[in-house]
Design a protein around this motif. Sequence first.
Motif, PDB file in Angstrom:
ATOM      1  N   UNK A 118       0.817  -1.212   0.000  1.00  0.00           N
ATOM      2  CA  UNK A 118       0.000   0.000   0.000  1.00  0.00           C
ATOM      3  C   UNK A 118       0.853   1.265   0.000  1.00  0.00           C
ATOM      4  N   UNK A 119       1.909   1.266   0.818  1.00  0.00           N
ATOM      5  CA  UNK A 119       2.770   2.454   0.903  1.00  0.00           C
ATOM      6  C   UNK A 119       3.503   2.698  -0.414  1.00  0.00           C
ATOM      7  N   UNK A 120       3.889   1.613  -1.086  1.00  0.00           N
ATOM      8  CA  UNK A 120       4.603   1.740  -2.360  1.00  0.00           C
ATOM      9  C   UNK A 120       3.654   2.151  -3.486  1.00  0.00           C
ATOM     10  N   UNK A 121       2.423   1.632  -3.437  1.00  0.00           N
ATOM     11  CA  UNK A 121       1.409   2.057  -4.406  1.00  0.00           C
ATOM     12  C   UNK A 121       1.143   3.562  -4.243  1.00  0.00           C
ATOM     13  N   UNK A 122       1.037   4.004  -2.986  1.00  0.00           N
ATOM     14  CA  UNK A 122       0.800   5.432  -2.709  1.00  0.00           C
ATOM     15  C   UNK A 122       1.935   6.292  -3.258  1.00  0.00           C
ATOM     16  N   UNK A 123       3.175   5.839  -3.063  1.00  0.00           N
ATOM     17  CA  UNK A 123       4.335   6.586  -3.574  1.00  0.00           C
ATOM     18  C   UNK A 123       4.294   6.716  -5.097  1.00  0.00           C
ATOM     19  N   UNK A 124       4.022   5.594  -5.763  1.00  0.00           N
ATOM     20  CA  UNK A 124       4.024   5.581  -7.229  1.00  0.00           C
ATOM     21  C   UNK A 124       2.871   6.412  -7.778  1.00  0.00           C
ATOM     22  N   UNK A 125       1.680   6.251  -7.184  1.00  0.00           N
ATOM     23  CA  UNK A 125       0.516   7.042  -7.626  1.00  0.00           C
ATOM     24  C   UNK A 125       0.809   8.539  -7.542  1.00  0.00           C
ATOM     25  N   UNK A 126       1.504   8.933  -6.485  1.00  0.00           N
ATOM     26  CA  UNK A 126       1.781  10.362  -6.266  1.00  0.00           C
ATOM     27  C   UNK A 126       2.701  10.946  -7.340  1.00  0.00           C
ATOM     28  N   UNK A 127       3.550  10.108  -7.924  1.00  0.00           N
ATOM     29  CA  UNK A 127       4.435  10.582  -9.003  1.00  0.00           C
ATOM     30  C   UNK A 127       3.605  11.024 -10.203  1.00  0.00           C
ATOM     31  N   UNK A 128       2.658  10.165 -10.606  1.00  0.00           N
ATOM     32  CA  UNK A 128       1.872  10.466 -11.806  1.00  0.00           C
ATOM     33  C   UNK A 128       0.843  11.573 -11.535  1.00  0.00           C
ATOM     34  N   UNK A 129       0.374  11.638 -10.292  1.00  0.00           N
ATOM     35  CA  UNK A 129      -0.525  12.744  -9.919  1.00  0.00           C
ATOM     36  C   UNK A 129       0.242  14.069  -9.946  1.00  0.00           C
ATOM     37  N   UNK A 130       1.494  14.045  -9.477  1.00  0.00           N
ATOM     38  CA  UNK A 130       2.336  15.250  -9.536  1.00  0.00           C
ATOM     39  C   UNK A 130       2.538  15.674 -10.994  1.00  0.00           C
ATOM     40  N   UNK A 131       2.817  14.710 -11.863  1.00  0.00           N
ATOM     41  CA  UNK A 131       2.977  15.027 -13.293  1.00  0.00           C
ATOM     42  C   UNK A 131       1.736  15.736 -13.841  1.00  0.00           C
ATOM     43  N   UNK A 132       0.551  15.195 -13.504  1.00  0.00           N
ATOM     44  CA  UNK A 132      -0.709  15.796 -13.975  1.00  0.00           C
ATOM     45  C   UNK A 132      -0.870  17.221 -13.465  1.00  0.00           C
ATOM     46  N   UNK A 133      -0.525  17.434 -12.202  1.00  0.00           N
ATOM     47  CA  UNK A 133      -0.666  18.762 -11.604  1.00  0.00           C
ATOM     48  C   UNK A 133       0.320  19.759 -12.220  1.00  0.00           C
TER      49      UNK A 133
END
Length: 316
Positions: free
Chosen positions: A187-202
């Motif tokens: 879960x913690x690693x999924x959260x880290x990876x998701x945040x990368x692509x969300x940052x890209x979108x932002x």
Amino acid sequence: MNNNQFEKKGWTPDRIGNLHGKTFIITGTTSGTGFEAAKIILSKGAKVVMLNRNPKKSADTIDTLKQELGNTIEVSSIKMDLAIQDSVKKAAKEVINTVPKIDVLICNAAIAQVPKQILTVDGWESQMGTNHFGNFTLQALLFPLIEKSKGRIVTVGSMGYNLGIKTIQFDDINWDKNYSPNGIYSQSKLAQIMSVYELQDRLKKAGNTNVKAYACHPGASKTSLIKTSGSLMTRFVWQLMKLSPLVQSAEKGAYPQLMCATEPNLDQSGFYGPTKRMNTVGPVGEHKLEPHAKNKAVAKRLWELSEKETGVKWNI
């Protein structure tokens, strides 16, 4: 994705040019992939600032690096414990006050497979608190300096992101009801990876082309990650696995983060790591990321929750 853009042998550090004048901030450099990444970057002439929780180990690491690479290398260290938000904030402040620019921030440090549920001083489950919330705060606080430097943020994830539930457990973020060492690590690693692509979108939405963000993973590498936080049985199994062909050296495990940190014009939408044997070993390049890791609704909700939980807002 089998056609590796770096051909048969994949990406290797001989592609890195002269890094004189560049500054890298790297977390978790006292052993494993972080140590190897720091060593290779320093050998190319860059300046490295290490963020580690143990000052004694940091000092020993600097001695080792100087013995191997010579006394002229530019390496220093700042104390930071990712599990403690106050420590992350202090370290970020020290970086901003003492480092004029950040060409690359490599978020390499993590904890794994903590046998029993432990809460951080900030009240989060330890793996989520360290691996996700700690990194979220660090990146947000260093972002203005990275932006000014037109730099990169590299997040070292794990193929473990795909071994647990395929979403974020928002209704029980600390896993009080169903704690499992592997489940919450995933879960913690999924959260880290998701945040990368969300940052890209932002960044894209804000028209910000100054900062690039990348997600990668080391595959199965000979590091001390399991040794430092896993249960006795997990550690025993891992020691046996280290002898198998499914596990590679820590140096090779550092290649994906080095590639994301230095390779010009690397596609940000990719997910990078070893490409053979279920992405545990082999030539480094881009490979498939499961769709749930880029679920927009979940990523957006996670980002908003993370800002609320940490009290840290990104200035994008």
